[in-house]
Structures are given as C-alpha cells and as structure tokens.
Write an enzyme that holds these catalytic residues in place. Structure first.
Site, PDB file in Angstrom:
ATOM      1  CG  ASN A  11      -1.724   1.233   1.403  1.00  0.00           C
ATOM      2  OD1 ASN A  11      -1.866   2.006   0.452  1.00  0.00           O
ATOM      3  ND2 ASN A  11      -2.273   1.447   2.583  1.00  0.00           N
ATOM      4  CE  LYS A  13       0.304   3.417   4.859  1.00  0.00           C
ATOM      5  NZ  LYS A  13       0.221   3.576   6.287  1.00  0.00           N
ATOM      6  CG  HIS A  98      -5.744   1.869   5.325  1.00  0.00           C
ATOM      7  ND1 HIS A  98      -5.286   2.806   6.225  1.00  0.00           N
ATOM      8  CD2 HIS A  98      -4.705   1.011   5.122  1.00  0.00           C
ATOM      9  CE1 HIS A  98      -4.039   2.518   6.537  1.00  0.00           C
ATOM     10  NE2 HIS A  98      -3.656   1.436   5.880  1.00  0.00           N
ATOM     11  CD  GLU A 100      -2.811   5.518   6.862  1.00  0.00           C
ATOM     12  OE1 GLU A 100      -2.812   5.600   5.612  1.00  0.00           O
ATOM     13  OE2 GLU A 100      -1.851   5.052   7.508  1.00  0.00           O
ATOM     14  CD  GLU A 168      -3.411  -2.662   7.465  1.00  0.00           C
ATOM     15  OE1 GLU A 168      -2.319  -2.951   6.987  1.00  0.00           O
ATOM     16  OE2 GLU A 168      -4.000  -1.595   7.232  1.00  0.00           O
ATOM     17  N   GLY A 174       2.548   2.111  10.700  1.00  0.00           N
ATOM     18  CA  GLY A 174       3.485   3.220  10.507  1.00  0.00           C
ATOM     19  C   GLY A 174       4.215   3.642  11.766  1.00  0.00           C
ATOM     20  CB  SER A 214       5.385  -1.799  11.890  1.00  0.00           C
ATOM     21  OG  SER A 214       4.925  -0.486  12.138  1.00  0.00           O
ATOM     22  N   GLY A 236       4.811   1.254   4.645  1.00  0.00           N
ATOM     23  CA  GLY A 236       6.121   1.895   4.464  1.00  0.00           C
ATOM     24  C   GLY A 236       7.154   1.050   3.734  1.00  0.00           C
TER      25      GLY A 236
HETATM   26  C1  PEP Z   1      -0.737   0.123   6.092  1.00  0.00           C
HETATM   27  O1  PEP Z   1      -0.816   1.315   5.914  1.00  0.00           O
HETATM   28  O2  PEP Z   1      -1.622  -0.624   5.657  1.00  0.00           O
HETATM   29  C2  PEP Z   1       0.414  -0.388   6.815  1.00  0.00           C
HETATM   30  C3  PEP Z   1       0.394  -1.623   7.241  1.00  0.00           C
HETATM   31  O3  PEP Z   1       1.475   0.472   7.010  1.00  0.00           O
HETATM   32  P1  PEP Z   1       2.913   0.141   7.644  1.00  0.00           P
HETATM   33  O4  PEP Z   1       3.386  -1.152   7.047  1.00  0.00           O
HETATM   34  O5  PEP Z   1       3.770   1.298   7.267  1.00  0.00           O
HETATM   35  O6  PEP Z   1       2.702   0.029   9.125  1.00  0.00           O
END
Ligand code: PEP
Length: 252
Positions: A11, A13, A98, A100, A168, A174, A214, A236
């Site tokens: 992803n 983003k 998601h 966010e 998640e 993040g 993460s 990320g």
């Molecule tokens: C995400 O945004 O779906 C995600 C898992 O981000 P990160 O891997 O950066 O924690």
C-alpha cells in the site's frame, strides 16, 4: 486464488510525489517478481498512477490494486472513482476501510457498500479491520468482532469467501510497533472463531486473513511462520523495492 499461497500487498498510500518515481518503483518491483506465481503480489499506488503502474507491471507476476473506491457506479460524485473504472484500469484488488480512511469518517456502513460495489465488478476487496489500542480487558476483540459483524449483515457465506480481511491494529501502522507473533496468532484464531459463529467453519476457513502493521524484512519471516495469517498488507516497507522483495522472499 489459493488461500494456501500467501498474498502480499504493498500500500503506497500518498507516495511517491511524481509519476516518474511511481513508474520507477513499479518497474523495480516487477523486475524482482517477474514470473514467480507464489506468493501472490500486488501493489496499490495512488489513483493517478494506476494506469502507468499497470503498464510497468503488465509483463510481471505483480497485480494492480487500488487504495479505495466509491460505492456508486456513475454520476455526480466529484472526486470519486468507481469499481468499474478500477476494473477497466486493470485492478484486481481494492483496499477498503483502511484505518486512515476510517479516521476521515468512513463508517462500517460505507465500508459495506464499497465491498458490495467491488464484488459486483469481480474485484477482490481487502477489508481492513483493527483496533485503535489494546486494553487489558480485551475489549479490542469486541471492536474487531463488530467490524466483521457489520460485513456479515450484508454478505452471504458464498460472497464472504471472496473477501480478504486485513487485520491492521492501528497502533502498529506506521509506528514500528509490530504486533507480536502471539498477538497475530491470537487474532487469527479469534477472527476465524467469529467467522465460524457468523457463518460456518468452511466459510471461516476460506476467508483469507492478512496482517498489516510495520511489517519489515526483519520481522516478516517470523510473523508469517508463527502468526498463521495468509499474507501481509505492507505500507512503508513497500516503498523500497528491496525491502518489499525481502518481505516477499521471507514468505516464499
Ligand atoms: C498500512 O498502511 O496498511 C500499513 C500496514 O502500514 P505500515 O506497514 O507502514 O505500518
């Protein structure tokens, strides 16, 4: 799509800043995952890059995913993108709900409508669930259960089997605070139990579960081996082709 084959989705983003950077990153991912069918791999760039990224990965084993969708098929919905448009651009997967986006006001009811719109166009929805924080009393389990229950209100078992659930935990996204393998395994069992209660065991066993939060090259192998999910949603670390490839290799 065989559930026994892991699925890794990147992803992106709101990254990167330019189309040429997106094309470069997509080409690098495609080069590293040319023909190997396993694990399944997809990348979800921002909407404006979908067409170009689609071209860059066309001859590889990498699939195209979108980060969101609107539930209406056509009409006066300024700024929105429909499932039919995503399908036409070559998308296979659509991330929905998601955290966010939920933080921007997306409700369970809207998530449901988006899932239905995506399924109608034979795209695979990746529905994100997960708690904001963990409490000693385990109330976070109830939070995840309510998100699943909301889906079950509108999706019959045969349809639910086509949905991918991405667990998640918001506190892990993040932040570098990855859930432990025990946390992930426990949630995998919990989600299967809830789906068994809401549907039946075959349906619970058919739904693919991903972990996101993460995930990095250093923790992917252990999370995959012991967490017992069927893949990862990676934020990320999907922005660096080498890191993303290392995560793919860790589950291969
Ligand atoms: C995400 O945004 O779906 C995600 C898992 O981000 P990160 O891997 O950066 O924690």
């Amino acid at each position: 799509m065989k559930r026994s084959v892991p699925l890794i989705i990147g992803n992106w983003k709101l990254n990167p800043i330019t189309l040429s950077d997106a094309a470069y990153l997509a080409s690098a991912v495609a080069r590293k995952h040319k023909t190997t069918p396993e694990p399944y791999v997809a990348i979800a760039p921002p909407f404006p890059y979908l067409a170009e990224v689609g071209k860059k990965i066309a001859k590889s084993a990498v699939a195209l995913a979108a980060q969101d969708v609107h539930y209406e098929p056509i009409g006066p919905f300024t700024g929105e993108v429909s499932a039919a448009q995503l399908k036409d651009l070559g998308a296979t997967f659509v991330i929905i709900g998601h955290s966010e986006r939920r933080a921007m006001g997306e409700s369970d009811a809207v998530v449901r409508k988006k899932v239905q719109a995506v399924l109608k166009h034979r795209l695979t929805p990746i529905v994100c669930v997960g708690e904001r924080e963990r409490d000693e009393q385990g109330n976070f389990f109830g939070f995840v259960e309510a998100q699943l229950r909301s889906l079950a209100e509108v999706l019959p078992a045969a349809v639910m089997k086509k949905v991918v659930i991405a667990y998640e935990p918001i506190w892990a996204i993040g932040t570098g605070n990855t859930a432990t393998v025990d946390d992930v395994k426990e949630m995998q069992l919990f989600i299967e139990t809830v789906l068994t209660k809401l549907y039946d065991r075959p349906t619970a066993k058919a739904v693919r579960l991903l972990y996101g939060g993460s995930v990095k090259p250093g923790n992917a192998a252990a999370l995959h081996a012991e967490g017992d999910m069927n893949g990862f949603l990676v934020g990320g670390a999907s922005l660096k082709a080498d890191d993303f490839a290392a995560i793919i290799n860790a589950v291969s």
